[in-house]
Design an enzyme around this catalytic site. Structure first.
Site, PDB file in Angstrom:
ATOM      1  N   SER A 122     -11.545   8.062  -9.944  1.00  0.00           N
ATOM      2  CA  SER A 122     -12.548   7.233  -9.283  1.00  0.00           C
ATOM      3  C   SER A 122     -13.807   8.064  -9.054  1.00  0.00           C
ATOM      4  O   SER A 122     -14.396   8.561 -10.014  1.00  0.00           O
ATOM      5  CB  SER A 122     -11.975   6.653  -7.993  1.00  0.00           C
ATOM      6  OG  SER A 122     -12.796   5.630  -7.484  1.00  0.00           O
ATOM      7  N   GLU A 137      -7.361  -2.690 -12.781  1.00  0.00           N
ATOM      8  CA  GLU A 137      -8.204  -1.983 -11.818  1.00  0.00           C
ATOM      9  C   GLU A 137      -8.715  -2.893 -10.702  1.00  0.00           C
ATOM     10  O   GLU A 137      -8.750  -2.529  -9.538  1.00  0.00           O
ATOM     11  CB  GLU A 137      -9.416  -1.371 -12.536  1.00  0.00           C
ATOM     12  CG  GLU A 137      -9.088  -0.252 -13.489  1.00  0.00           C
ATOM     13  CD  GLU A 137      -9.077   1.113 -12.821  1.00  0.00           C
ATOM     14  OE1 GLU A 137      -9.214   1.182 -11.586  1.00  0.00           O
ATOM     15  OE2 GLU A 137      -8.934   2.109 -13.553  1.00  0.00           O
ATOM     16  N   HIS A 149      -6.342   0.053  -9.358  1.00  0.00           N
ATOM     17  CA  HIS A 149      -7.101   1.272  -9.102  1.00  0.00           C
ATOM     18  C   HIS A 149      -6.290   2.230  -8.232  1.00  0.00           C
ATOM     19  O   HIS A 149      -5.665   1.815  -7.251  1.00  0.00           O
ATOM     20  CB  HIS A 149      -8.400   0.885  -8.391  1.00  0.00           C
ATOM     21  CG  HIS A 149      -9.417   1.957  -8.306  1.00  0.00           C
ATOM     22  ND1 HIS A 149      -9.941   2.568  -9.422  1.00  0.00           N
ATOM     23  CD2 HIS A 149     -10.050   2.533  -7.234  1.00  0.00           C
ATOM     24  CE1 HIS A 149     -10.834   3.467  -9.051  1.00  0.00           C
ATOM     25  NE2 HIS A 149     -10.912   3.477  -7.729  1.00  0.00           N
TER      26      HIS A 149
END
Length: 556
Positions: free
Chosen positions: A241, A356, A464
């Site tokens: 990320s 995600e 995610h």
């Protein structure tokens, strides 16, 4: 978590926050840590770590001077050497940040003395215990060779998180490598840009303090890691990320040249690794300063330095915090640097997760107690992507293809934000360097720690952050993986550690990650055996509707 809070505010930053509350430097060293091999002398002074079943841990080592007082919003300065042996058995302070729902982050922290790192190094016995993983790590340790190094940048939208978010001790032992995790300045403390701060900077550009911290940590690694058994000429930078975005930034940063030799980007290509323009960043920083009563250009910097950290942190919501172009640190946008070959010519492992956006959809709606409804869905897409692209997305992501509006919205967000930028990054880099592409696609993966037991009417899937628990420990413990997931975890660890050691990701008995130079657009889908196992696919561009999102990105 921080990703969810940021989506509530509709900010473009991303999260990867997961972690433990960090403890300050402790006093007495536990008896279990008082072993001769747990003392290492660095250039700044000696540190005493602790020994575990997987190796040695040296925690909370300062790599730069505390950025406090007159050093607030300045490039990191060297550490003052210390006498004697410094205790390195507890995590250091995490950098100033607001609270989030992650365990250990329920309360904010306003500590600025936070530029510390953690070193995890396997012992010979740990190597021998895992020798079957790839077959040569124990021999390598016994022969006294220097081990390759991974430096991990944590996620958290550049506004939260800490180096302690993951514990890579077992990863390091299995892979025969040394792992380093770091803290860096966050939010306004790490990325404030103003004209006054720019005048203080050597390159007349401010706002890159957090990224400069990361490069200072890499210089510390270059100077000291051999003392921990690591090879300073085999350093891989990695992150997820915002940590992956950091890796992308360093690829394009001339001041990072020679500090690393391989790069791993996990869910970090969002926004095409874009940075803020210096003029826009200065304008936003001026508005931020004015919100704190520091509106006189002649005194704004001194006024800001006089503000308590609590006021700074509490005022930073609603502003965009990230790297800034226009100076020697980042002369141009990363996408431009990649297009013209002005970037580090090192092997890259890059990818994203298949689902995600589920996390971000949950954060925007369900986390507030207001699940997205079918009636709200069209306007949600227009709000997220603009009127024109939102209308196109409405036709391409019809509700009748998804079990809930949340999953429909999440699919569109994940494709636009993560999946398609990852594929675009592959295409930009593969003309000059090896690029190995993956997609984490275990849709049965357990939600990471902060998302468990939320009672949602949908599964998060391969969302995610979820892949990180297949590589490292969250909160210092293993994720609750079943036997098939544990096998996938071992395979992923083999791919990642092979890449760190050799520059080529390989796992025994498994297909290789496709090299984009010879197999452009083909990605290895990482899945459990019952879902078909790891398999190459060339369908991701169409599955994630990247024709829509590539066209939208081209008009930005």
């Amino acid at each position: 978590m921080r990703a969810i809070r940021m989506l509530r505010a509709l900010a473009p930053l991303l999260a990867g926050a997961m972690l433990v509350g960090a403890a300050p430097l402790a006093g007495a060293v536990p008896a279990s840590a008082r072993q001769p091999d747990s003392v290492v002398r660095t250039e700044q002074g000696s540190v005493r770590g602790r020994t575990t079943a997987d190796g040695r841990q040296f925690l909370g080592i300062p790599y730069a001077a505390p950025p406090v007082g007159p050093l607030r919003w300045r490039a990191p300065k060297p550490v003052t050497p210390w006498p004697g042996v410094r205790d390195a058995t507890e995590f250091g302070h995490r950098c100033a940040q607001s609270s989030s729902w992650d365990p250990g982050y329920e309360d904010p922290t306003y500590t600025e003395d936070c530029l510390n790192l953690n070193v995890y190094t396997p012992t010979a016995s740990a190597h021998e215990g895992h020798e079957g993983h790839e077959g040569h790590e124990g021999h390598e340790a016994r022969e006294g060779r220097k081990l390759p190094v991974m430096v991990w940048f944590h996620g958290g939208g550049l506004t939260g998180g800490a180096g302690a978010d993951v514990v890579p001790d077992t990863f390091a032992a299995k892979g025969g490598l040394v792992a380093v995790t770091i803290n860096y300045r966050l939010g306004a403390m790490g990325f404030l840009a103003t004209p006054g701060l720019g005048r203080e900077a050597a390159d007349r550009t401010s706002g890159n303090f957090g990224m400069q911290d990361q490069q200072a940590a890499l210089r510390w690694v270059r100077a000291n890691i051999a003392r921990f058994g690591g090879d300073p000429d085999q350093v891989t930078i990695a992150g997820e990320s915002a940590g992956g975005r950091s890796v992308c930034t360093h690829l394009a940063s001339p001041t990072a040249r020679g500090l690393f030799h391989r790069a791993i980007i996990q869910s970090g290509a969002y926004g095409d690794c874009g940075a803020r323009d210096r003029r826009a960043a200065n304008a936003d920083g001026t508005a931020f300063a004015a919100s704190l009563g520091c509106d006189d250009p002649a005194t704004a910097v001194a006024c800001l330095r006089g503000k308590p950290a609590k006021e700074i942190v509490e005022a930073q919501a609603g502003h965009d915090w990230g790297p800034v172009t226009g100076g020697s640190f980042l002369p141009e946008q990363p996408a431009s640097a990649f297009a013209h070959g002005r970037y580090a010519q090192v092997p890259v492992l890059n990818g994203a997760n298949s689902d995600e956006g589920t996390l971000f959809a949950f954060g925007a709606y369900d986390a507030n107690g207001t699940p997205l409804t079918a009636a709200q869905y069209p306007q949600a897409l227009r709000k997220a992507f603009g009127a024109e692209t939102g209308e196109k997305a409405l036709a391409r992501y019809p509700l009748d293809r998804y079990s809930t509006p949340t999953l429909a919205y999440g699919a569109s967000v994940g494709d636009q934000l993560m999946a398609c930028p990852a594929l675009r990054l592959d295409a930009r880099l593969r003309t000059r360097i090896p690029v190995y592409a993956y997609e984490f696609a275990d849709r049965t993966s357990p939600p990471f720690e902060s998302l468990r037991d939320l009672g949602t009417d949908f599964a998060f899937g391969a969302t995610h952050v979820n892949e990180v628990q297949y590589l490292f420990k969250h909160f210092g413990h293993d994720a609750p993986l079943n036997a098939e997931q544990r096998a996938l975890s071992d395979q992923m660890t083999a791919y990642w550690t092979s890449f760190i050691r050799t520059g080529i990701p390989h796992a025994a008995g498994q297909p290789d990650l496709p090299d984009q130079r010879t197999r452009p657009g083909t990605v290895l889908s990482l899945r459990t055996a019952s879902a078909g196992g790891n398999a190459p696919t060339s369908a991701l561009h169409s599955e994630h509707l990247c024709d829509l999102w590539d066209a939208a990105a081209a008009t930005r």
